[in-house]
Design a protein around this motif. Structure first.
Motif, PDB file in Angstrom:
ATOM      1  N   ASN A 159       0.825  -1.204   0.000  1.00  0.00           N
ATOM      2  CA  ASN A 159       0.000   0.000   0.000  1.00  0.00           C
ATOM      3  C   ASN A 159       0.864   1.261   0.000  1.00  0.00           C
ATOM      4  O   ASN A 159       0.590   2.207  -0.740  1.00  0.00           O
ATOM      5  N   GLU A 165       2.461   1.637  -3.478  1.00  0.00           N
ATOM      6  CA  GLU A 165       1.551   1.978  -4.571  1.00  0.00           C
ATOM      7  C   GLU A 165       0.871   3.334  -4.405  1.00  0.00           C
ATOM      8  O   GLU A 165       0.526   3.975  -5.402  1.00  0.00           O
ATOM      9  N   THR A 166       0.661   3.767  -3.168  1.00  0.00           N
ATOM     10  CA  THR A 166      -0.010   5.056  -2.967  1.00  0.00           C
ATOM     11  C   THR A 166       0.959   6.225  -2.886  1.00  0.00           C
ATOM     12  O   THR A 166       0.574   7.370  -3.097  1.00  0.00           O
ATOM     13  N   TYR A 209      -2.164   3.188   4.162  1.00  0.00           N
ATOM     14  CA  TYR A 209      -3.552   3.639   4.053  1.00  0.00           C
ATOM     15  C   TYR A 209      -3.736   5.113   4.429  1.00  0.00           C
ATOM     16  O   TYR A 209      -4.852   5.559   4.666  1.00  0.00           O
ATOM     17  N   VAL A 232      -2.920   7.482   2.281  1.00  0.00           N
ATOM     18  CA  VAL A 232      -3.263   8.096   0.999  1.00  0.00           C
ATOM     19  C   VAL A 232      -4.245   7.167   0.298  1.00  0.00           C
ATOM     20  O   VAL A 232      -4.060   5.950   0.264  1.00  0.00           O
ATOM     21  N   ARG A 233      -5.282   7.730  -0.285  1.00  0.00           N
ATOM     22  CA  ARG A 233      -6.360   6.913  -0.838  1.00  0.00           C
ATOM     23  C   ARG A 233      -6.145   6.538  -2.310  1.00  0.00           C
ATOM     24  O   ARG A 233      -6.622   5.490  -2.749  1.00  0.00           O
ATOM     25  N   ASP A 234      -5.469   7.378  -3.075  1.00  0.00           N
ATOM     26  CA  ASP A 234      -5.277   7.065  -4.478  1.00  0.00           C
ATOM     27  C   ASP A 234      -3.835   6.643  -4.740  1.00  0.00           C
ATOM     28  O   ASP A 234      -2.981   6.690  -3.847  1.00  0.00           O
ATOM     29  N   GLY A 235      -3.551   6.221  -5.967  1.00  0.00           N
ATOM     30  CA  GLY A 235      -2.239   5.690  -6.294  1.00  0.00           C
ATOM     31  C   GLY A 235      -1.374   6.659  -7.069  1.00  0.00           C
ATOM     32  O   GLY A 235      -1.867   7.503  -7.820  1.00  0.00           O
ATOM     33  N   TRP A 236      -0.051   6.525  -6.914  1.00  0.00           N
ATOM     34  CA  TRP A 236       0.862   7.459  -7.565  1.00  0.00           C
ATOM     35  C   TRP A 236       0.807   7.344  -9.089  1.00  0.00           C
ATOM     36  O   TRP A 236       0.967   8.340  -9.796  1.00  0.00           O
ATOM     37  N   ALA A 280      -3.857  -0.802  -6.733  1.00  0.00           N
ATOM     38  CA  ALA A 280      -3.925   0.415  -5.919  1.00  0.00           C
ATOM     39  C   ALA A 280      -3.155   1.565  -6.545  1.00  0.00           C
ATOM     40  O   ALA A 280      -3.554   2.724  -6.437  1.00  0.00           O
ATOM     41  N   ALA A 281      -2.057   1.278  -7.211  1.00  0.00           N
ATOM     42  CA  ALA A 281      -1.252   2.338  -7.815  1.00  0.00           C
ATOM     43  C   ALA A 281      -2.004   3.087  -8.903  1.00  0.00           C
ATOM     44  O   ALA A 281      -1.682   4.234  -9.209  1.00  0.00           O
ATOM     45  N   GLY A 305      -7.796   6.151  -8.540  1.00  0.00           N
ATOM     46  CA  GLY A 305      -7.827   7.584  -8.281  1.00  0.00           C
ATOM     47  C   GLY A 305      -8.801   8.296  -9.182  1.00  0.00           C
ATOM     48  O   GLY A 305      -9.784   7.715  -9.655  1.00  0.00           O
TER      49      GLY A 305
END
Length: 387
Positions: free
Chosen positions: A122, A125-126, A132, A134-138, A162-163, A166
């Motif tokens: 997590n 990827e975020t 947890y 950050v909610r969205d992925g890079w 997860a990455a 968003g």
């Protein structure tokens, strides 16, 4: 009674378009359409890949004593410099290194310092500092920084990693072992959804993605997945950003044979992607990274346990390769992290931000700030990609 998973309309319709088995196959492939001729691919090694075995520090005086049980009389692999030797299974990657198309960053880690796969993945990827947070992925945020050819990204994988989650909507697909739906069924479903304002555009997008995949010989083996990725990335109206998930890197036991097979598969995937991309390979960067490394010492079952720092690699015709970047901490007991792990000396966030920015001709500082919570502390790496 356990609850059944709930899938979005987009995922269900994409599954219908590609074949009923598409929701349940790994590894995964996800793709995003952006207005550029440069390609950026992220391959995640889920399970904590052992960087000390992938890129062996054979020049470190402590290495042989620590790892002789894993290496034994195995082939030596490709010697990259006075310190590092590449695992013998990475034959094609070794050739890429010799051609200046592969670069390694050793003793690298994300900000995560515990040993949970889910939490570590997590954070990776975020782009956060804590799990947890950050909610969205890079990778989704990276896509959002680029001009897109349509309102949405195209995605093909069983679920969106997860990455890639968003603000830019990404659906998912993976190659299925089952036959594709019959043409008659496809025609009937198309007619059924033709007047539906919600389902018609979703179904149309699924059919468009199906069209992109035709002729690629999509299958589940690593080489086929590499060719499939290349086939999408070379379509005139296809995606330019992709993510693949590879599983099985958690080598608590029998690591010698298991890791050799994993790396052989990765090598085949990368070689097939390179060959499939053709001239587009010169504009391509592939980043391979894992959530954390493994212990320096071998455990009692011929494997290694969860550790900290590992190795990441960049491959591609766009990469300024033929070198290893490492501020090597050493494997003597006093140099280890918590007396058991390879100590991190490089930040994975800075590698990702630098590689992505230079590949896609974006401002590195802006990319760092947008993708990673710790960007104010560490500047993105530079000089990774050919201008």
């Amino acid at each position: 009674m356990n609850a059944l998973p709930i899938f979005s309309r987009r995922q269900l319709l994409a599954a219908a378009a590609f074949g009923a088995g598409a929701l349940f196959v790994a590894p995964n492939l996800a793709l995003a359409t952006v207005a550029t001729e440069r390609r950026f691919v992220f391959i995640i090694q889920r399970g904590a890949a052992d960087g000390l075995d992938i890129l062996r520090p054979t020049g470190d005086p402590a290495f042989a004593g620590l790892r002789s049980g894993l290496i034994g009389d195995a082939p030596a692999g490709t010697k990259l410099d006075a310190m590092f030797t590449l695992h013998p299974s990475l034959v094609e990657v070794g050739k890429m290194y010799g051609q200046g198309q592969a670069l390694f960053v050793h003793a690298v880690a994300s900000p995560y310092r515990d040993r949970s796969h889910f939490d570590g993945q997590n954070v990776l990827e975020t782009g956060g500092v804590q799990p947890y947070a950050v909610r969205d992925g890079w990778l989704n945020r990276l896509v959002a920084m680029l001009p897109r050819l349509s309102d949405e990204a195209i995605a093909i994988a069983t679920t969106v990693p997860a990455a890639l989650r968003g603000s830019v909507q990404v659906a998912s697909f993976a190659p299925s072992a089952l036959p594709h739906a019959a043409d008659d069924l496809m025609t009937r479903v198309t007619a059924l959804y033709d007047a539906d304002p919600q389902l018609h555009p979703v179904w149309a997008a699924a059919l468009e993605t199906k069209g992109l995949a035709e002729g690629s010989g999509a299958a589940q083996d690593p080489a086929s997945l590499g060719r499939l990725t290349a086939s999408f990335l070379t379509k005139p109206n296809g995606p330019r950003i992709a993510m693949l998930e590879t599983l099985g890197w958690d080598t608590h036991n029998a690591q010698k044979g298991r890791l050799a097979n994993q790396l052989k598969n990765l090598d085949a995937m990368l070689a097939a992607m390179r060959d499939g991309l053709g001239s587009a390979w010169q504009n391509t960067t592939v980043l391979v990274a894992t959530e954390f490394g493994r212990t320096v010492a071998i455990n009692g079952t011929g494997g290694t346990d969860h550790g900290t720092a590992s190795v990441a690699m960049l491959v591609g015709g766009a990469v300024k390769g033929g070198r290893v970047i490492a501020e090597w901490p050493g494997l003597a007991p006093s140099n280890l992290y918590q007396t058991r792990d390879l100590r991190p000396t490089s930040a994975l966030d800075t590698l990702i931000a630098g590689a992505a920015a230079e590949t896609l001709a974006l401002d590195p500082e802006r990319v760092g700030r947008s993708l990673f919570a710790r960007a104010t502390k560490d500047r993105p790496m530079s000089g990774l990609i050919r201008t």
